[in-house]
Motif scaffolding. Structure first.
Motif, PDB file in Angstrom:
ATOM      1  N   LEU A  11       0.828  -1.200   0.000  1.00 34.01           N
ATOM      2  CA  LEU A  11       0.000   0.000   0.000  1.00 34.01           C
ATOM      3  C   LEU A  11       0.868   1.257   0.000  1.00 34.01           C
ATOM      4  O   LEU A  11       0.508   2.280  -0.579  1.00 34.01           O
ATOM      5  CB  LEU A  11      -0.874  -0.034   1.260  1.00 34.01           C
ATOM      6  N   VAL A  37      -4.023   6.838  -1.571  1.00 31.40           N
ATOM      7  CA  VAL A  37      -5.209   6.182  -2.136  1.00 31.40           C
ATOM      8  C   VAL A  37      -6.306   7.233  -2.302  1.00 31.40           C
ATOM      9  O   VAL A  37      -6.614   7.956  -1.357  1.00 31.40           O
ATOM     10  CB  VAL A  37      -5.715   5.065  -1.205  1.00 31.40           C
ATOM     11  N   GLN A  66      -6.421  -1.323  -2.545  1.00 37.28           N
ATOM     12  CA  GLN A  66      -6.792   0.054  -2.201  1.00 37.28           C
ATOM     13  C   GLN A  66      -8.207   0.113  -1.640  1.00 37.28           C
ATOM     14  O   GLN A  66      -8.485   0.844  -0.692  1.00 37.28           O
ATOM     15  CB  GLN A  66      -6.702   0.942  -3.433  1.00 37.28           C
ATOM     16  N   THR A  73     -12.300   5.193  -4.707  1.00 36.15           N
ATOM     17  CA  THR A  73     -12.518   3.769  -4.402  1.00 36.15           C
ATOM     18  C   THR A  73     -13.941   3.542  -3.889  1.00 36.15           C
ATOM     19  O   THR A  73     -14.534   2.501  -4.150  1.00 36.15           O
ATOM     20  CB  THR A  73     -11.523   3.209  -3.372  1.00 36.15           C
ATOM     21  N   SER A  91      -4.082  -4.373  -7.239  1.00 36.67           N
ATOM     22  CA  SER A  91      -3.807  -3.122  -6.548  1.00 36.67           C
ATOM     23  C   SER A  91      -5.110  -2.381  -6.225  1.00 36.67           C
ATOM     24  O   SER A  91      -5.279  -1.850  -5.131  1.00 36.67           O
ATOM     25  CB  SER A  91      -2.897  -2.275  -7.432  1.00 36.67           C
ATOM     26  N   SER A 114      -5.367   5.676   4.479  1.00 35.65           N
ATOM     27  CA  SER A 114      -5.254   5.375   3.066  1.00 35.65           C
ATOM     28  C   SER A 114      -5.006   6.631   2.245  1.00 35.65           C
ATOM     29  O   SER A 114      -4.198   6.640   1.326  1.00 35.65           O
ATOM     30  CB  SER A 114      -6.527   4.686   2.571  1.00 35.65           C
ATOM     31  N   LEU A 146       1.892   2.096  -3.749  1.00 35.10           N
ATOM     32  CA  LEU A 146       0.917   1.772  -4.783  1.00 35.10           C
ATOM     33  C   LEU A 146       1.130   2.491  -6.101  1.00 35.10           C
ATOM     34  O   LEU A 146       1.018   1.919  -7.164  1.00 35.10           O
ATOM     35  CB  LEU A 146      -0.477   2.140  -4.270  1.00 35.10           C
TER      36      LEU A 146
END
Lengths: 236, 292, 365
Positions: free
Chosen positions: A102, B183, B167, B188, B163, B178, A105
């Motif tokens: 993570l 992210v 996420q 998401t 991936s 995140s 990423l």
């Protein structure tokens, strides 16, 4: 020459009285700056503002000469600002490996080598690769969140209270890693700490925050030696 | 005995669809902490799209494809247009917005298509294949089972090994952390709604032609069944949705076979009450979910 | 805490009773001014208000939502009808007994559902109660020897008592009865919310852990709140059965249940006055829309019938949640505050500590 991270006249308020007032801060490339001060002095708010989690009321934040105004939380990471939040922010439901993935990423293929490097740096993590985050000890969690931030290969690392709740030996180990990273790879660190002694012992420069204002900004060893300041703002 | 085998077979196929529908609920619950009470209504809209496209083109498959696209679009529109207004401070606001949506979608369908049931055809035989004198599944049941298994497998791959899946999981468990890792959480969440709406639509598409019948309120009972499955399995657990789907599907098939279809809603209610009384976190809730 | 201290929204007993009596007299007087159809609508509003007031107290005080209050109304209706038919006598005594039976039936069902789901936080109560409404027709046809399936249960016609026959018409009489029963229910709910139990409900809603730590049995409080709310709905169903002289599952659909939620939300969650306003809207708007669409061609009118009102209510629900989560009552409150710059609360000195911690101001509810 200007610092890598440059904060000018930063004022932040959640409606009422400002939490941060006219804060100036310089973090030169390759150095560790310790941000110290009592509970409630505004250390966490300052870090959260740098990451855009808290909106700026007035003032500017520049990273490598570029103004960060209007840049979102997610994009600041991509510009090289990594933030390890208070309480470490290990995603408890994900495994160690997933947490590390993570971290990088958006980095592309060099992520694998970056993850491998973290496992080299923190050996205990390599052994617990497939364990979920909630099974880790406090020290392992801190290694994981620090390692996860490093996978992103940040230019500036913001660390919020990494020593909180950890045994002195583990704290010393983590501080040692920070120092060696700064020396070896030129990593730049802004370290918010209540553990003043530990923080000043590895930092190049120290900034004391008192009730939302910068009350002192001097080389770390000078600060550590200043009894008056220690009594007034640091409580020991 | 033959009858039991047949009922177990149909129950399995039915359960797979329920598991899909419940999975769609779990997706949203994990991603946004909202039980999407509008999921049934959204799925029935997609089913009407399938019905119209199939009537126009004569192709079941084009209808299916169009419905899945419509489901995705609807998920996107609902998240961006309605659910964005849900206040994170009050879990009720999401439920109430979803109820508003149910009323809007169902009444709009009622105005456009009227209250009558529309017949929907499937390209497979709906009578059971007999193996060695024992009636097993119908070809359509088999199709349903295969589709459900494939979709669940695809979702598992998505969440475990890609991936995007990583996420989405991270964003669901720890949105702020995140974001700090780069992210794009609001994206998401939207992807989660789109995915959930497609999966929910698929479940309705598989179930409506043979057992519910197409009508604006066709999925009311499907929603209750799906909710029961999600509660039986634990709202947080995708694996629970799968197992719960099979358990509820088989149980309802047995009730239908031995006691009569009319008793199914009551059996669902009894099951729901029992699970909530005895195992409120769900029969298969992951132990780690409750740890901080 | 001492008996003197009061939180906003809590009123002294005497004041509540006077207020209730005042509203009741106004409503009863109003029945003389209305034509029979309006009186019928008033009776509907009153019956709905029992359920919506129960629902709004549940939501406002425990933060949980029921999507199945229509089913609880049905339970009350069946209890009322079956008891009426079983009693060998009629008149006031039979009415009161049947009403109590309806309330008791709703209490039992509410208690069971409450035990299953109201203790949990999260969307469980909403889902479970939805399952109850969906199962209602199946229940009616499974036990059709007693409940008579889709047909439902009829009760014998009971006209206006002889003494009043010259003065009031049937519809007016029914409206009057509905008003009196509803007044009792609403007063009961107000007293419940204003008393010690109300404080407990608020404490549990605002912070369940803290409430537990201060010795409040959070689970029991939630279950009781749901049971009380069920009783109110059950009485509403009994009143509706009294007015319609029948009860059947077709009247208590998912759609009707959601309509009750609409009434509560557009009125303003947690506000009984809001529930009353919401009930009026929910009775009048479909009727108004029906009048408007009646002039359309038969096919269009048939499709719009019912659906258009639901569409409007759905849009209203979404809009209210997105724009004005405090509903009609909140809007009225805000307007009132704008007109009167000084707030309508006693100086803080009179009401010490608990204000900030426990009390939801009218906006928060």
């Amino acid at each position: 020459m200007s610092a890598l991270l440059e904060v000018r006249g930063l004022t932040v308020g959640y409606g009422g009285a400002p939490v941060l007032r006219d804060v100036d801060l310089d973090v030169p490339a390759g150095s560790i700056v310790a941000l110290v001060g009592a509970n409630g002095a505004g250390k966490t708010t300052l870090l959260r503002t740098l990451s855009a989690l808290v909106p700026v009321t007035r003032g500017s934040i520049r990273l490598a000469g570029q103004d960060l105004a209007g840049v979102s939380v997610e994009d600041r990471v991509r510009r090289g600002l990594a933030h390890v939040p208070e309480g470490r922010g290990v995603v408890a439901e994900l495994t160690v490996d997933e947490n590390l993935r993570l971290g990088g990423l958006w980095r592309g293929p060099d992520r694998r080598t970056a993850v491998a490097e973290v496992y080299e740096l923190f050996e205990p993590l390599a052994r617990r690769r497939d364990n979920p985050g909630h099974q880790l000890s406090g020290g392992e969690r801190q290694m994981l969140s620090l390692g996860r931030a490093l996978v992103a290969r940040p230019t500036v690392l913001l660390l919020d209270e990494p020593s909180l709740g950890l045994a002195p030996r583990v704290v010393a180990q983590i501080m040692g890693v920070l120092r060696s990273l700064a020396d070896r790879t030129g990593l730049t660190v802004l370290l918010a700490e209540q553990n003043v002694v530990g923080a000043l012992s590895v930092a190049d420069h120290g900034v004391v925050l008192g009730l939302g204002e910068v009350v002192a900004s001097r080389p770390a060893h000078e600060l550590a030696a200043d009894d008056r300041l220690r009594h007034a703002y640091l409580g020991f | 005995m033959d009858r039991l085998v047949f009922l177990l077979g149909t129950g399995l196929a039915r359960g797979a669809v329920l598991a899909l529908f419940a999975l769609a609920l779990v997706l949203i619950w994990r991603g946004a902490r909202v039980v999407n009470f509008a999921q049934g209504a959204m799925a029935v809209v997609s089913t009407y799209v399938a019905f119209e496209v199939t009537s126009l083109t004569g192709s079941y498959w084009l209808g299916l494809l169009a419905a899945l696209l419509a489901g995705g679009l609807l998920g996107f529109a609902v998240e961006r247009g309605v659910m964005r207004f849900a206040s994170p401070a009050s879990p009720l606001s999401g439920v109430i917005l979803a109820i508003g949506l149910v009323m809007v979608l169902q009444s709009a369908l009622g105005i456009l298509f009227g209250p009558d049931y529309r017949p929907m055809r499937v390209p497979f035989d709906d009578s059971a294949i007999v193996v060695g004198g024992v009636p097993l599944l119908s070809p359509y049941d088999l199709f349903v089972l295969v589709v459900a298994v494939v979709v669940m497998g695809a979702l598992a791959v998505l969440f475990r090994w890609t991936s995007l899946g990583l996420q989405m999981r991270a964003a669901a468990f720890a949105p702020e952390v995140s974001r700090l890792l780069g992210v794009r959480v609001s994206r998401t969440v939207t992807v989660g709604w789109v995915l959930s709406s497609v999966v929910g639509s698929l479940a309705a598409l598989l179930l409506v032609p043979t057992s519910l019948g197409l009508n604006p309120h066709a999925t009311d009972s499907l929603f209750v069944l799906g909710f029961t499955v999600a509660v039986v399995g634990g709202l947080d657990s995708p694996v629970g949705a799968l197992v719960g789907g099979v358990v509820v599907g088989v149980a309802m098939s047995l009730v239908t076979g031995y006691l009569g279809a009319g008793l199914v809603p009551i059996a669902v209610l009894v099951l729901l009450v029992l699970v909530l009384l005895l195992r409120p976190a769900g029969l298969f809730a992951a132990a780690e979910a409750r740890r901080a | 805490m001492t008996g003197r201290q009061r939180l906003p929204g809590q009123r002294p007993l005497a004041r509540t009773l006077v207020l209730a009596a005042g509203w009741t007299v106004v409503a009863l007087g109003g029945t003389f001014a209305l034509d029979p159809f309006r009186n019928y609508q008033l009776a509907l509003v009153a019956a709905y208000l029992c359920a919506t007031a129960g629902l709004t107290v549940l939501v406002g005080a425990t933060g949980q939502l029921s999507l199945g209050h229509a089913a609880l109304m049905a339970v009350g209706g069946y209890g009322f009808a079956l008891t009426t038919n079983a009693l060998p006598f009629g008149g006031l005594a039979a009415f009161v007994l049947a009403l109590l039976a309806g309330a008791l039936a709703a209490a039992v069902v509410g208690l069971l559902l409450g035990l299953a789901a109201a203790r949990l936080s999260g969307p469980y109560l909403a889902g479970l109660t939805l399952a109850v409404v969906v199962a209602l027709p199946a229940v009616a046809s499974t036990w059709s020897t007693v409940l008579h399936g889709d047909q439902g249960v009829q009760i014998p016609f009971e006209g206006v008592p002889d003494a009043l026959r010259r003065v009031v018409a049937l519809e007016q009489w029914q409206a009057m009865v509905a008003v009196v029963v509803t007044a009792a229910v609403v007063t009961g709910l107000t007293l419940l919310r204003g008393g010690r139990f109300g404080l407990k409900m608020l404490a549990v809603r605002d912070d369940e852990v803290a409430a537990r730590l201060s010795g409040i049995p959070a689970g029991r409080v939630k279950v009781l709140a749901f049971t009380a709310s069920s009783v109110a709905a059950g009485v509403g169903g009994a009143v509706l059965c009294f007015v319609a002289q029948a009860v059947s599952p077709g009247a208590y659909t998912v759609g009707f249940s959601l309509l009750l939620v609409v009434a509560v939300v557009i009125g303003g969650l947690g506000s009984i006055l809001g529930a009353a306003l919401g009930s009026v809207v929910v009775v009048l708007l479909p009727w108004l829309i029906g009048r408007l669409t009646a002039s359309l061609p038969a096919d269009a009118a048939q499709r719009l019938d019912g659906n258009l009102a639901v569409l409007v209510f759905g849009l209203l629900l979404i809009t209210v949640m997105a724009v004005a989560p405090h509903g009609l009552h909140g809007a009225i409150d805000a307007a009132r505050r704008r007109r009167r710059p000084t707030p309508d609360v006693p100086p803080p000195a009179a009401e010490p500590a608990p204000r900030k911690v426990l009390v939801p101001t009218e906006e928060q509810r």
